[in-house]
Design a protein around this motif. Structure first.
Motif, PDB file in Angstrom:
ATOM      1  N   CYS A   4      -4.929   2.110   8.051  1.00  0.00           N
ATOM      2  CA  CYS A   4      -4.456   2.787   6.848  1.00  0.00           C
ATOM      3  C   CYS A   4      -5.131   4.171   6.789  1.00  0.00           C
ATOM      4  O   CYS A   4      -6.341   4.282   6.585  1.00  0.00           O
TER       5      CYS A   4
ATOM      6  N   ASP B 199       0.208   4.007   1.068  1.00  0.00           N
ATOM      7  CA  ASP B 199      -0.001   4.802   2.277  1.00  0.00           C
ATOM      8  C   ASP B 199       0.574   4.120   3.511  1.00  0.00           C
ATOM      9  O   ASP B 199       1.463   4.643   4.165  1.00  0.00           O
ATOM     10  N   CYS B 200       0.103   2.898   3.817  1.00  0.00           N
ATOM     11  CA  CYS B 200       0.509   2.277   5.079  1.00  0.00           C
ATOM     12  C   CYS B 200       1.580   1.211   4.889  1.00  0.00           C
ATOM     13  O   CYS B 200       2.105   0.679   5.858  1.00  0.00           O
TER      14      CYS B 200
ATOM     15  N   CYS C 252      -5.856  -2.791  -0.215  1.00  0.00           N
ATOM     16  CA  CYS C 252      -5.111  -2.721   1.035  1.00  0.00           C
ATOM     17  C   CYS C 252      -6.094  -3.193   2.096  1.00  0.00           C
ATOM     18  O   CYS C 252      -7.160  -2.609   2.264  1.00  0.00           O
TER      19      CYS C 252
ATOM     20  N   CYS D  56       0.834  -1.200   0.000  1.00  0.00           N
ATOM     21  CA  CYS D  56       0.000   0.000   0.000  1.00  0.00           C
ATOM     22  C   CYS D  56       0.876   1.261   0.000  1.00  0.00           C
ATOM     23  O   CYS D  56       1.784   1.373   0.821  1.00  0.00           O
TER      24      CYS D  56
ATOM     25  N   GLN E  46      -7.540   5.315   4.038  1.00  0.00           N
ATOM     26  CA  GLN E  46      -8.857   4.671   4.074  1.00  0.00           C
ATOM     27  C   GLN E  46      -9.732   5.266   5.170  1.00  0.00           C
ATOM     28  O   GLN E  46     -10.922   5.488   4.968  1.00  0.00           O
TER      29      GLN E  46
ATOM     30  N   SER F 266       1.373  -1.836   3.967  1.00  0.00           N
ATOM     31  CA  SER F 266       1.033  -3.253   4.178  1.00  0.00           C
ATOM     32  C   SER F 266       0.872  -3.972   2.845  1.00  0.00           C
ATOM     33  O   SER F 266       0.609  -3.346   1.816  1.00  0.00           O
TER      34      SER F 266
HETATM   35 ZN    ZN Z   1      -2.996   0.948   3.276  1.00  0.00          ZN
END
Ligand code: ZN
Ligand code: AMP
Length: 669
Positions: A432, A410-411, A426, A408, A435, A413
């Motif tokens: 996250c 963003d995070c 994700c 992801c 999200q 993962s």
């Molecule tokens: Zn994420």
């Protein structure tokens, strides 16, 4: 009211609704609110369903669908439906003019033409008997097409009854289209509901004509533009006159049709629409030029494929090439990843294009594109342009493969992709940040809780400060929490708090949409809310029962069940409950009788006379109760087509009486 009064009332309501419909959909000039229109339609529907002997398949109530086609019968055209010869340049058009003058045996004849836009959809032949629409058939191979009458009846701009008195049969042709904005709305909804996107308005229009469920067709917002009257009509013998007659009869004939005294004026028309066509609400890919005089048309006749008296001029599809600089990835509120192409800015159809959506990994693979490639971009029906191909001759050693992300953006993962999904997700739903913020933005959006005055920066600020972790926390926000964030003024904070408070009035179906269950868009949320009536009964329901609600497939049902299996979601719902958010559908139906008092119904399947919602309203309007599942307390099951098999078994086991829609209507007679 006695029977003859009822019949008169029904007739006058039909006439009134037909007129209103004509004003709204053909003339674009409405003098009645949607609310009043719906009220009248509902009343007519009620009268018709209580007096089935006055049923008329051309009543305006028949436009809403509710009928399931069993397939489409072949139908032979009385008059063959031709295609058109194409040209791509002025020279071609001049050649065509020379040719027809030669056939007419007069090189000096001045031919008058008509110019129309070439509407891009699916052609249809409409037949009327004694002024009533009796059939609508697709072009097919020109000789035999599909009879799609029940679907075409849902198109509001097509008159079911012609203006004036008519003894003779009447045949007319046009193009079924879907306006670009409606096409985009459909795709937005499909995206929300996890369905595959439609490619362009034309395919969507022709595909919609072949749908089995007329209710779905009626939702597609199809339109029909008429361009050819088959019959002789009174007045001067010209094509132009025929189109005017069609207008008088109640058909939608675009007003941009012009007469041209000389081919030079045809060129002017073509030039004028070259760029202006992009401002039209629907797609056009060219201009159709026709010989106006019907006597000359007869003299010219047809080739084996097309009329000699007409020709189409096709605009070149607007395509430009540019360089693909990079691909970036966006995370949506459901965790769905969308790749976006970053392009060397380039002008296309009047706007500068910098980005194009790539939808998913599969799409990138199909296109076979690499970073630094020269790619072709095109503007189709969508506002957002798309990459349609790559120029392999221009590929250099500087090109690089696109390595689709595995984590992801963003995070960080690891992303997951199921075989049934087109996109990567994700699954780090609760940590996250993109999200979390996205879900709050969705929750407050206009079609959801409609909370105005809360910008994304403020949401971020509140989240970072720990004032909110999810949307249910909005309802416990205090003035002090907000005032320090994002330089908000005292007045704006008070207003925001008031708007949050006001959102407690939002109805349950919208709340259900707002909580953001994957694949549950506005329409699906409405369906589920109308069927279950409360969040508690949805939570108690299982896969098997959910799929018996029409339009709820396994994918949606599974997503709903999974949502409520999650403890964090249940906590959020409980908090919403504590804040007095509407989690029950308020009874808005006015009671008209007590005939069904103390009687419990379960409604299952697809109905023909009423839709499911109307059926439920009728039960409740007569003081009956509607329950979502069968139990010992159930008195009747009203069953339509495709009643859920598990319901049938359960009904038999508990010995509950199953009745049809008609039998139900007998009950309240
Ligand atoms: Zn994420
Ligand atoms: P084509 O499919 O390219 O052979 O083009 C012929 C089709 O163009 C006809 O069958 C019609 O469905 C469609 N068409 C769209 N607009 C017009 C128009 N203004 N006049 C005649 N045909 C049209």
């Amino acid at each position: 009211m006695n029977k003859s009064n009822i019949e008169n009332k029904i007739k006058s309501l039909r006439q009134e609704l037909n007129n209103l419909n004509y004003k709204y959909y053909v003339l674009d000039d409405s003098d009645v609110s949607d609310f009043d229109f719906d009220k009248k339609l509902k009343y007519l529907n009620q009268l018709e369903s209580e007096n089935i002997e006055f049923f008329d398949e051309n009543s305006p109530t028949q436009r809403v669908g509710g009928y399931i086609n069993k397939g489409f019968k072949n139908s032979k055209h009385l008059n063959r439906m031709y295609s058109l010869d194409n040209t791509y340049s002025k020279e071609d058009l001049l050649d065509w003019e020379k040719k027809i003058k030669k056939i007419l045996g007069n090189d000096d004849i001045e031919i008058e033409y008509t110019c129309e836009l070439k509407y891009d959809g699916a052609s249809i032949n409409l037949k009327y008997e004694k002024g009533k629409l009796v059939s609508a058939v697709t072009r097919g191979d020109g000789t035999i097409g599909d009879d799609v009458t029940s679907n075409v009846k849902t198109i509001r701009s097509i008159p079911l009854v012609l203006n004036g008195e008519h003894k003779d049969d009447f045949e007319i042709r046009g193009e079924i289209i879907i306006p670009i904005s409606d096409f985009e709305n459909i795709n937005t909804l499909r995206e929300q509901e996890g369905k595959e996107l439609f490619k362009n308005p034309r395919n969507t229009a022709s595909g919609s004509l072949k749908l089995l469920d007329t209710t779905e067709v009626s939702r597609r917002k199809l339109d029909c533009l008429l361009y050819h009257v088959v019959e002789e009509v009174g007045g001067d013998r010209t094509h132009f006159n025929k189109l005017n007659k069609a207008k008088e009869l109640g058909f939608k004939v675009p007003k941009d049709v012009v007469k041209c005294k000389k081919i030079k004026e045809v060129f002017e028309f073509i030039q004028k629409w070259e760029t202006k066509r992009h401002d039209l609400p629907y797609e056009t890919d060219g201009v159709v030029v026709k010989v106006n005089d019907l006597n000359l048309q007869t003299e010219l006749g047809f080739t084996s494929k097309s009329p000699r008296w007409a020709i189409s001029y096709k605009y070149k599809a607007e395509q430009v090439f540019t360089k693909l600089k990079s691909v970036s990835y966006q995370v949506g509120r459901t965790g769905a990843i969308t790749p976006v192409a970053n392009l060397e800015p380039v002008e296309l159809a009047g706007t500068v294009v910098k980005r194009a959506s790539l939808h998913n990994e599969e799409q990138i693979r199909k296109l076979g594109i690499k970073i630094n490639d020269t790619v072709f971009i095109e503007k189709g029906g969508e506002i957002i342009p798309k990459i349609v191909g790559v120029d392999l001759d221009k590929r250099t050693e500087l090109t690089e493969n696109i390595n689709y992300i595995s984590n992801c953006p963003d995070c960080g993962s690891l992303l997951s992709k199921k075989d049934t999904d087109a996109k990567h997700y994700c699954i780090n739903t609760y940590t996250c940040t993109t999200q979390i913020i996205g879900r709050i933005e969705h929750f407050i959006s206009r079609k959801a809780m409609n909370i105005d005055g809360l910008g994304v920066e403020t949401i971020k600020g509140l989240y970072e400060k720990g004032c909110i972790n999810n949307f249910s926390d909005l309802y416990t926000l205090k003035y002090e929490d907000i005032i320090n964030i994002d330089r908000m003024a005292d007045k704006s904070v008070k207003k925001l708090l008031k708007n949050i408070e006001l959102s407690k009035n939002i109805t349950f179906d919208k709340v259900l949409y707002a909580i953001g269950i994957r694949h549950v868009g506005v329409t699906v949320a409405k369906k589920i809310a109308n069927n279950y009536r409360s969040i508690d009964s949805i939570m108690k329901s299982g896969m098997e029962e959910l799929v018996t609600v029409d339009e709820i497939g396994e994918k949606i049902a599974k997503s709903v069940v999974e949502y409520f299996e999650n403890k964090e979601n249940v906590d959020i719902i409980n908090k919403l409950k504590d804040s007095k958010i509407n989690l029950i559908l308020e009874d808005e139906v006015e009671k008209i009788s007590k005939k069904l008092e103390n009687t419990v119904f379960v409604v299952s399947g697809v109905f023909t006379i009423m839709d499911r919602k109307e059926l439920i309203d009728t039960i409740e309007g007569n003081s009956g109760k509607v329950s979502g599942s069968i139990s010992k307390k159930t008195d009747y099951i009203v069953a339509g087509d495709n009643m859920g098999p598990s319901k049938k078994i359960k009904a038999d086991k508990l010995d509950v009486k199953i009745i049809s829609e008609i039998e139900f209507l007998e009950l309240i007679k």
